[in-house]
Design an enzyme around this catalytic site. Sequence first.
Site, PDB file in Angstrom:
ATOM      1  N   ASP A 138       3.544   4.821  82.510  1.00  0.00           N
ATOM      2  CA  ASP A 138       5.148   5.573  82.895  1.00  0.00           C
ATOM      3  C   ASP A 138       5.938   4.534  82.090  1.00  0.00           C
ATOM      4  O   ASP A 138       6.328   3.908  81.450  1.00  0.00           O
ATOM      5  CB  ASP A 138       4.754   5.997  83.984  1.00  0.00           C
ATOM      6  CG  ASP A 138       6.114   6.898  84.578  1.00  0.00           C
ATOM      7  OD1 ASP A 138       5.557   8.654  84.690  1.00  0.00           O
ATOM      8  OD2 ASP A 138       7.231   6.635  84.630  1.00  0.00           O
TER       9      ASP A 138
ATOM     10  N   TYR B 196      16.565   7.372  85.274  1.00  0.00           N
ATOM     11  CA  TYR B 196      16.061   7.926  84.440  1.00  0.00           C
ATOM     12  C   TYR B 196      17.185   7.786  83.584  1.00  0.00           C
ATOM     13  O   TYR B 196      17.600   7.926  82.066  1.00  0.00           O
ATOM     14  CB  TYR B 196      16.035   9.211  84.795  1.00  0.00           C
ATOM     15  CG  TYR B 196      14.155   9.675  85.247  1.00  0.00           C
ATOM     16  CD1 TYR B 196      13.333   9.963  84.593  1.00  0.00           C
ATOM     17  CD2 TYR B 196      13.552   8.845  86.057  1.00  0.00           C
ATOM     18  CE1 TYR B 196      12.263  10.217  84.526  1.00  0.00           C
ATOM     19  CE2 TYR B 196      12.132   8.671  86.481  1.00  0.00           C
ATOM     20  CZ  TYR B 196      11.522   9.315  85.412  1.00  0.00           C
ATOM     21  OH  TYR B 196      10.203  10.011  86.361  1.00  0.00           O
TER      22      TYR B 196
ATOM     23  N   HIS C 219      -2.497  10.979  85.213  1.00  0.00           N
ATOM     24  CA  HIS C 219      -0.796   9.640  84.966  1.00  0.00           C
ATOM     25  C   HIS C 219      -0.956   8.598  86.076  1.00  0.00           C
ATOM     26  O   HIS C 219      -0.673   7.507  85.446  1.00  0.00           O
ATOM     27  CB  HIS C 219      -0.415  11.061  85.372  1.00  0.00           C
ATOM     28  CG  HIS C 219       1.259   9.696  85.207  1.00  0.00           C
ATOM     29  ND1 HIS C 219       1.154   9.963  83.647  1.00  0.00           N
ATOM     30  CD2 HIS C 219       2.593   9.230  85.985  1.00  0.00           C
ATOM     31  CE1 HIS C 219       2.730   8.961  83.729  1.00  0.00           C
ATOM     32  NE2 HIS C 219       3.484   8.827  85.210  1.00  0.00           N
TER      33      HIS C 219
END
Length: 383
Positions: free
Chosen positions: A179, A307, A358
Amino acid sequence: MPSAIETFSIHASEAELAELAERLHRTRWPDAELVADGSQGVQQAWMRAICEYWRDGYDWRAREARLNQWPQYRTEVDGLRIHFLHVPSPEPNATPLLMTHGWPGSFVEFHKVLGPLTDPRAHGGDPDDAFEVICPSLPGYGFSDKPRETGWGVERIAGAWAALMARLGHRRYLAQGGDWGSMVTTALSKRDPEHCAGIHLNMAIAPPVREDLAELSAAEKAALATMDHYRKYESAYGKQQATRPQTLAYGLTDSPVGQAAWILEKFWTWVDHGGHGPEAVLSRDELLDNVMLYWLPAAAASSARLYWESFMDFDREPVTAPTALSIFPGELFRPSRRWAQRRYCDLRYFNETERGGHFAAFEQPDIFVREVRDGLRAMRSPQ
């Protein structure tokens, strides 16, 4: 003069825990979804069950003690106190390994792999595969300080990690990540090539180019279909956090159920659980341990801002560092070897695993440990 490295342990106050219980008790629940699946979001019945357990059955003090079993520290780097685990190995020639988590994860993801990685002899492995593990919490996550200014994107974090490893005295180390950890690890390999001797990634960003699309294998077609599904149905969280993280954070910081739902939706959709829900793979306590590392420090805004800083500016340039890639079948992005070789110019190891999603280290710790060992062992081999 380098900043001091101070020991750290997690301790929530009784007032914080009482406030959490009160907020959970006073939850104002929305209407239930109008469909029989999760296509409208995380389902109410499951969230109610999780949050009732959180309020009445979850023993934070026991979980806190479990998290504190590993040595933890904080030190100031580039103006922020960075929290990190530093787990030594009993093997004298253990290789330093820097491991970086992502969102919506935390260092909790790595707790089941720390023992086997640092002490393989005690876990049926080869002592030559021993690592000394350093696992920092990203700025704005967990118990690392929250940035007080803009500019804390992937590149700056990579610089902070290089400084942290230098402060710990590591002139040569390896790095691992998935990630955001994958992005930071890749940036670190470029920023500190004289010390970072190679990387292992469990989420590699290596999309196909136009000429690849003319002739696709069945696995490549499946990977593209997964990417298309992610773009259409799974990526709204990223757009929101990349554009308006502050607006989102008011609700998540005020409501523990809101914060939990925002995180646990991703565990429902990103864990490789065969349609049985994340609790088929991870315990309810494990899921809530991770949520607590967002709730206690009120990290909804500070974690989402990564982000805003970096989501629209992914580095897709070639990577020259020695690289090992493990492709887990439930991962969001699953490049084929030919796609990966184009970006990772010194690809030493590439393997597609039998299970895992994930949150690979959290979901399938045995497979993850095997992949790290095999990948980095191959990296050490003469080329």
